[in-house]
Scaffold this active site. Sequence first.
Site, PDB file in Angstrom:
ATOM      1  CG  ASP A 150      -0.213   0.032   2.550  1.00 18.62           C
ATOM      2  OD1 ASP A 150       0.522  -0.307   2.165  1.00 18.62           O
ATOM      3  OD2 ASP A 150      -1.108   0.176   3.747  1.00 18.62           O
TER       4      ASP A 150
ATOM      5  CD  GLU B 128       7.814  -0.330   8.486  1.00 15.06           C
ATOM      6  OE1 GLU B 128       6.744  -0.884   6.459  1.00 15.06           O
ATOM      7  OE2 GLU B 128       7.788   1.073   7.079  1.00 15.06           O
TER       8      GLU B 128
END
Length: 262
Positions: free
Chosen positions: A24, A161
């Site tokens: 995304d 992340e």
Amino acid sequence: MTTAYDAVTARIADPVVDVILVGDSVGNVCLGFDDTLPVSMAMMNHHLEAVARTRPRAMLVADMPFLSFHLSPDDTIRNAGGFLQRGADAVKLEGGGKRVEMIRALVNCEIPVMGHLGLTPQSVNAMGGFKVQGRNADDALRLLDDAHQLQQAGCFALVLEGIPAELAARATESLTIPTIGIGAGPSCSGQVLVFHDVLGLAGSHYPKFVRVYVEGRQLLQEGLSRWAADVRSGAFPAPQESYRIPDGLRESLVNWTPSKSS
Ligand code: KIV
């Protein structure tokens, strides 16, 4: 793993990587948004279809956008199932323990799920900005707990992340599923970077965790500038880059005059 958002980037990435992610991140990398929150299922389907048409040999993972897996298990299954029907091999979604119900619902429908923990960009507002996560004991231990809940729920891999390298290392050694790091140090099972970041296409400022391997933007601009200079000087196109008329037509062209109406 790297990202691809269209057929061009997919064809470049496919011979090189094991996993292609239609992320995304298309929202901020390609569509000009400030973050990923405005990205919709329609946008993701459009980009996934372009990548899937190239029939990549790499595993193809599609990213579930904001609000596509939050409302109900039915809605989540329909959205993720639509990705598989468009050619994805698996889906990725962001979040920890709160997402376990949806992950179980997907896995029960034979939809493989990649989890995503740490600096999850769809939570930018809740996190108060794009900030490294897991830097205090409570957050670090919660992340480890979340990682194990996602594994237990059936995730086949986890993206980690924006977390300290030591925390990613502890998560990786304690899990049986692979971790894929981005800004999470060298001890993850694999690494992911955004295509446009690795190839220097994204701009002039990159996050600390990015290593730019080719100054792609500069390289492409140089090529385009040489072409524009040739156009302006008349050096492009050359005879070998032009089509010729058959000999018999030459005379008709020369003798033609505009009709009064034209
Ligand atoms: O959307 C994306 O590109 C991602 C990766 C950076 C992991 O989620």
